[in-house]
Write a protein that holds these residues in place. Structure first.
Motif, short mmCIF file in Angstrom:
data_model
loop_
_atom_site.label_atom_id
_atom_site.label_comp_id
_atom_site.label_asym_id
_atom_site.label_seq_id
_atom_site.Cartn_x
_atom_site.Cartn_y
_atom_site.Cartn_z
N VAL A 13 0.84 -1.21 0.00
CA VAL A 13 0.00 0.00 0.00
C VAL A 13 0.86 1.25 0.00
CG1 VAL A 13 -1.66 1.34 1.36
CG2 VAL A 13 -1.97 -1.14 1.09
N ALA A 14 1.92 1.26 0.81
CA ALA A 14 2.79 2.42 0.92
C ALA A 14 3.52 2.72 -0.39
CB ALA A 14 3.81 2.21 2.04
N ILE A 15 3.77 1.68 -1.19
CA ILE A 15 4.47 1.88 -2.46
C ILE A 15 3.50 2.24 -3.58
CG2 ILE A 15 5.81 0.71 -4.27
CD1 ILE A 15 7.12 -0.95 -2.05
N TRP A 16 2.42 1.50 -3.71
CA TRP A 16 1.61 1.61 -4.91
C TRP A 16 0.54 2.71 -4.86
CZ3 TRP A 16 2.46 -0.06 -9.62
CH2 TRP A 16 3.45 -1.02 -9.79
N LEU A 17 0.02 3.05 -3.69
CA LEU A 17 -0.94 4.16 -3.65
C LEU A 17 -0.31 5.47 -4.10
CD1 LEU A 17 -3.35 3.76 -0.60
CD2 LEU A 17 -3.84 3.57 -3.04
N PRO A 18 0.89 5.84 -3.64
CA PRO A 18 1.52 7.06 -4.17
C PRO A 18 1.84 6.97 -5.66
CG PRO A 18 2.51 6.43 -2.08
CD PRO A 18 1.64 5.29 -2.50
N ILE A 19 2.24 5.78 -6.13
CA ILE A 19 2.51 5.63 -7.56
C ILE A 19 1.25 5.89 -8.37
CG2 ILE A 19 3.09 3.94 -9.36
CD1 ILE A 19 5.05 2.67 -7.42
N TRP A 20 0.13 5.37 -7.89
CA TRP A 20 -1.14 5.52 -8.59
C TRP A 20 -1.67 6.95 -8.50
CZ3 TRP A 20 -6.13 2.78 -6.36
CH2 TRP A 20 -7.25 3.19 -7.09
N LEU A 21 -1.80 7.48 -7.29
CA LEU A 21 -2.51 8.74 -7.09
C LEU A 21 -1.60 9.96 -7.03
CD1 LEU A 21 -5.12 7.54 -4.44
CD2 LEU A 21 -5.46 7.88 -6.90
N GLY A 22 -0.28 9.75 -6.89
CA GLY A 22 0.63 10.88 -6.83
C GLY A 22 0.53 11.81 -8.03
N PRO A 23 0.59 11.30 -9.27
CA PRO A 23 0.45 12.18 -10.43
C PRO A 23 -0.88 12.93 -10.47
CG PRO A 23 1.38 10.07 -11.09
CD PRO A 23 0.95 9.92 -9.65
N VAL A 24 -1.96 12.28 -10.04
CA VAL A 24 -3.28 12.93 -10.03
C VAL A 24 -3.29 14.12 -9.08
CG1 VAL A 24 -5.74 12.59 -9.59
CG2 VAL A 24 -4.39 10.75 -10.62
N LEU A 25 -2.72 13.94 -7.88
CA LEU A 25 -2.66 15.03 -6.91
C LEU A 25 -1.74 16.14 -7.39
CD1 LEU A 25 -2.48 12.91 -3.61
CD2 LEU A 25 -4.47 14.11 -4.56
N ALA A 26 -0.64 15.77 -8.03
CA ALA A 26 0.28 16.80 -8.55
C ALA A 26 -0.40 17.63 -9.64
CB ALA A 26 1.54 16.13 -9.09
N ILE A 27 -1.15 16.98 -10.53
CA ILE A 27 -1.85 17.71 -11.59
C ILE A 27 -2.90 18.64 -10.99
CG2 ILE A 27 -3.49 17.38 -13.48
CD1 ILE A 27 -1.85 14.89 -14.26
N TRP A 28 -3.62 18.15 -10.00
CA TRP A 28 -4.62 18.99 -9.33
C TRP A 28 -3.94 20.21 -8.69
CZ3 TRP A 28 -4.80 19.71 -3.92
CH2 TRP A 28 -5.86 20.49 -3.47
N TRP A 29 -2.79 20.01 -8.09
CA TRP A 29 -2.08 21.11 -7.41
C TRP A 29 -1.63 22.17 -8.41
CZ3 TRP A 29 -1.18 22.71 -2.55
CH2 TRP A 29 -0.15 23.64 -2.34
#
Length: 463
Positions: free
Chosen positions: A237-253
């Motif tokens: 979970v610690a590895i793959w959740l950031p891989i999955w959602l990190g780009p989405v949050l960065a784009i939103w930011w």
């Protein structure tokens, strides 16, 4: 190094040695290039290559993995490839199998999306795909027979498959509910009649009982990675959740909540969680949102996108890539439309397929640990039978939309063709492709190529 291993059918069969990473790499590339026909055809292709021809994985382990993948949201065929790749060569094997399963189709889909956005109808491409659809239909029909022979082991399993087909075709029962009811039926049924749902009814020498290289590796203690540790779940979970959602949050930011990029990332991330049953199950909802809520597509364009996805290798859920491309192409911000569309397609691919790796790497070790559980085996056996019914529905859905120009919805969701709208050219090509694959045993690639050429010639002659 191969070995003679006693099989459950009572005969000694030579089990091949485990494939090298390079051998697996070549096979996953081949599967990615030839994975036409939606989940039915893709699963049949993997079964033929992995179980029947190479015996890298045994029948029961293949079905056990397939049952788990059918319970997950997203494209089950790609998840099955990730699962088997992970079994053979750990995480890197799963990554390679999953990426190669999607990459060829994604590249073709990107090219077709560009052509669609710039030129609309392309007669030559349309003619080629017209022929390919006929071959794909034959591949899907073969898949129903191939998987059905191995999953429907007795009249009870046949009844479950028929019930699942009626439920999804005539009554529009949600796919997750069908899976839940089938699993419950298997679990309860095994308590009343032990062995009926998880036992084998195949005769001597049937491939359903033959083991594969993975089984031999497991017996030798060479598959330590399939045993879950206490830190497996939190680490995954610690590895793959950031891989999955990190780009989405960065784009939103960086672009704000109202940008098309944020909308694509948010919407298709949600789809990745709720798309049980594959592309067909989510098509209506995505079409409604893309047309009415976001204004990305015009009415009817979603069907065009699905038509493109149906005739490319890879999961049918690649239709979402088409939607993401068109959305960004028409709302490019300050970017060049083609660049914006390509980035939109890439973002859609990321949030659609990255979760597949997450689900498999998180749950597969626990599913492997439960392989010997009789209650779970019975439940999954019943689910496998139900899946055959669902694949039958997909085959019928595809056949109706290939052979008939008009298909109407009757009752809760039953598809009925307009008999006067039959396309004799499509029917003729489909019949020829079925004879080639089912009767003459001509390979998939020659049949696809021949059908594509025949499609061009037929459309040219008939105008």
């Amino acid at each position: 190094m191969s070995a003679l291993v006693p099989q459950d059918a009572g005969v000694n069969v030579e089990v091949p040695a485990a494939p090298t990473f390079a051998e697996a790499l070549r096979l996953w590339a081949k599967i990615g290039l030839l994975s036409f026909g939606g989940p039915a055809g893709q699963i049949a292709l993997m079964h033929k290559e992995l179980v029947e021809e190479r015996r890298w994985i045994g029948e029961q382990r293949f079905l056990h993995a397939l049952n788990y993948c059918m319970l997950l949201p997203g494209p089950e065929a790609q998840q099955l490839a990730i699962y088997i790749g992970w079994l053979l060569h750990r995480t890197i094997g799963g990554l390679v199998a999953g990426v190669l399963f999607v990459a060829p189709g994604a590249l073709v889909m990107l090219a077709l999306s560009v052509l669609y956005a710039l030129y609309g109808d392309v007669p030559l491409v349309e003619a080629l795909f017209f022929g390919v659809k006929a071959a794909v239909l034959a591949i899907v029909v073969e898949a129903v027979f191939r998987i059905g022979r191995r999953a429907l082991k007795n009249p009870v399993m046949v009844s479950i498959a028929v019930a699942a087909f009626i439920a999804i075709y005539a009554l529009n029962v949600p796919f997750p509910l069908i899976v839940l009811l089938a699993g419950l039926t298997g679990w309860l049924g095994d308590r009343l009649v032990p062995g009926l749902f998880s036992g084998s009814a195949h005769g001597k020498g049937d491939t359903a009982d033959i083991k594969g290289a993975v089984d031999l590796m497991f017996e030798r203690g060479e598959l330590a990675h399939v045993t879950p540790t206490k830190w497996h779940a939190p680490r995954t979970v610690a590895i793959w959740l950031p891989i999955w959602l990190g780009p989405v949050l960065a784009i939103w930011w960086f672009t704000g909540s109202a940008s098309v990029w944020t909308e694509i990332g948010r919407f298709f991330s949600l789809m990745a969680v709720v798309t049980f049953g594959g592309a067909y199950a989510v098509l209506a909802y995505v079409a409604q949102a893309a047309v009415q809520s976001f204004g990305w597509l015009a009415p009817g364009e979603m069907v065009d996108g699905l038509g493109l996805a149906e005739t490319t290798p890879g999961p049918l859920i690649l239709v979402l890539q088409f939607v993401g491309f068109i959305a960004a192409f028409r709302h490019p911000g300050g970017l060049d439309p083609l660049l914006a569309g390509s980035l939109g397609a890439l973002l859609t691919l990321w949030v659609t397929f990255t979760p597949c790796f997450f689900w498999i790497f998180l749950g597969a070790p626990y599913i492997e640990a439960l392989r010997g559980n009789k209650a779970l085996s019975a439940a999954l056996g019943a689910i496998t039978a139900a899946v055959v019914g669902v694949i039958m529905n997909l085959a019928l859905w595809f056949a109706l939309h290939v052979v008939f120009r008009e298909v109407h919805t009757v009752g809760p969701g039953m598809n009925v063709p307009g008999l006067s709208s039959i396309d004799w050219r499509a029917a003729l090509l489909s019949l020829a492709a079925m004879i080639a694959i089912l009767k003459l045993r001509i390979g998939m690639l020659p049949t696809l190529a021949g059908s594509a050429l025949a499609g061009v010639l037929l459309l040219a002659v008939s105008g």
